[in-house]
Design a protein around this motif. Sequence first.
Motif, PDB file in Angstrom:
ATOM      1  N   ILE A  67      -8.618  -4.382  -4.306  1.00  0.00           N
ATOM      2  CA  ILE A  67      -8.191  -3.889  -2.993  1.00  0.00           C
ATOM      3  C   ILE A  67      -8.600  -2.434  -2.818  1.00  0.00           C
ATOM      4  N   LEU A  68      -8.530  -1.666  -3.911  1.00  0.00           N
ATOM      5  CA  LEU A  68      -8.827  -0.238  -3.835  1.00  0.00           C
ATOM      6  C   LEU A  68     -10.319   0.068  -3.850  1.00  0.00           C
ATOM      7  N   ALA A  69     -11.152  -0.966  -3.913  1.00  0.00           N
ATOM      8  CA  ALA A  69     -12.602  -0.772  -3.811  1.00  0.00           C
ATOM      9  C   ALA A  69     -12.980  -0.356  -2.392  1.00  0.00           C
ATOM     10  N   ASP A  70     -12.128  -0.714  -1.444  1.00  0.00           N
ATOM     11  CA  ASP A  70     -12.334  -0.325  -0.054  1.00  0.00           C
ATOM     12  C   ASP A  70     -12.011   1.167   0.093  1.00  0.00           C
ATOM     13  N   GLU A  71     -12.895   1.926   0.744  1.00  0.00           N
ATOM     14  CA  GLU A  71     -12.728   3.374   0.869  1.00  0.00           C
ATOM     15  C   GLU A  71     -11.418   3.768   1.543  1.00  0.00           C
ATOM     16  N   LYS A  72     -11.085   3.096   2.624  1.00  0.00           N
ATOM     17  CA  LYS A  72      -9.847   3.414   3.350  1.00  0.00           C
ATOM     18  C   LYS A  72      -8.629   3.123   2.473  1.00  0.00           C
ATOM     19  N   ALA A  73      -8.659   1.984   1.791  1.00  0.00           N
ATOM     20  CA  ALA A  73      -7.536   1.608   0.923  1.00  0.00           C
ATOM     21  C   ALA A  73      -7.361   2.634  -0.196  1.00  0.00           C
ATOM     22  N   MET A  74      -8.458   3.057  -0.808  1.00  0.00           N
ATOM     23  CA  MET A  74      -8.369   4.048  -1.883  1.00  0.00           C
ATOM     24  C   MET A  74      -7.837   5.385  -1.358  1.00  0.00           C
ATOM     25  N   ALA A  75      -8.285   5.773  -0.175  1.00  0.00           N
ATOM     26  CA  ALA A  75      -7.802   7.025   0.416  1.00  0.00           C
ATOM     27  C   ALA A  75      -6.289   6.952   0.649  1.00  0.00           C
ATOM     28  N   LEU A  76      -5.804   5.832   1.148  1.00  0.00           N
ATOM     29  CA  LEU A  76      -4.366   5.667   1.380  1.00  0.00           C
ATOM     30  C   LEU A  76      -3.596   5.633   0.061  1.00  0.00           C
ATOM     31  N   PHE A  77      -4.174   5.032  -0.960  1.00  0.00           N
ATOM     32  CA  PHE A  77      -3.537   5.004  -2.278  1.00  0.00           C
ATOM     33  C   PHE A  77      -3.386   6.431  -2.815  1.00  0.00           C
ATOM     34  N   LYS A  78      -4.462   7.207  -2.724  1.00  0.00           N
ATOM     35  CA  LYS A  78      -4.417   8.604  -3.182  1.00  0.00           C
ATOM     36  C   LYS A  78      -3.381   9.398  -2.387  1.00  0.00           C
ATOM     37  N   GLU A  79      -3.384   9.234  -1.078  1.00  0.00           N
ATOM     38  CA  GLU A  79      -2.412   9.929  -0.234  1.00  0.00           C
ATOM     39  C   GLU A  79      -0.984   9.560  -0.628  1.00  0.00           C
ATOM     40  N   THR A  80      -0.776   8.299  -0.941  1.00  0.00           N
ATOM     41  CA  THR A  80       0.557   7.834  -1.335  1.00  0.00           C
ATOM     42  C   THR A  80       1.028   8.557  -2.584  1.00  0.00           C
ATOM     43  N   TYR A  81       0.180   8.645  -3.585  1.00  0.00           N
ATOM     44  CA  TYR A  81       0.618   9.277  -4.832  1.00  0.00           C
ATOM     45  C   TYR A  81       0.597  10.801  -4.759  1.00  0.00           C
ATOM     46  N   GLU A  82      -0.163  11.368  -3.848  1.00  0.00           N
ATOM     47  CA  GLU A  82      -0.031  12.806  -3.583  1.00  0.00           C
ATOM     48  C   GLU A  82       1.337  13.071  -2.956  1.00  0.00           C
ATOM     49  N   TRP A  83       1.765  12.174  -2.087  1.00  0.00           N
ATOM     50  CA  TRP A  83       3.097  12.270  -1.477  1.00  0.00           C
ATOM     51  C   TRP A  83       4.179  12.176  -2.557  1.00  0.00           C
ATOM     52  N   VAL A  84       4.024  11.237  -3.505  1.00  0.00           N
ATOM     53  CA  VAL A  84       4.988  11.104  -4.606  1.00  0.00           C
ATOM     54  C   VAL A  84       5.070  12.415  -5.389  1.00  0.00           C
TER      55      VAL A  84
END
Length: 91
Positions: A67-84
Amino acid sequence: MLMARMSSFFSVWTTGLVESQFQHLANREPFKDEDARKELLRHLNNIPGVQLSEDVITKKPSIPLEILADEKAMALFKETYEWVIDRLRSQ
């Protein structure tokens, strides 16, 4: 120090899964609060292809790494853990 108290918020496994560490975050402020973990869940569920149920906020749910191979998905994943990280640092 943040990293001295907790070294991972998610794990990446050779089986092709990314495991979120809700179970461990639940022992740390501000994530001791169920609403904070639900907010993390909402962030993860905003990632295209991720649909985790609410009962995972005390567990270690996994999402397929593909799922994280998609650029948008990876960007949202990174944003999520930056938020954490930001939330943990604010404590």
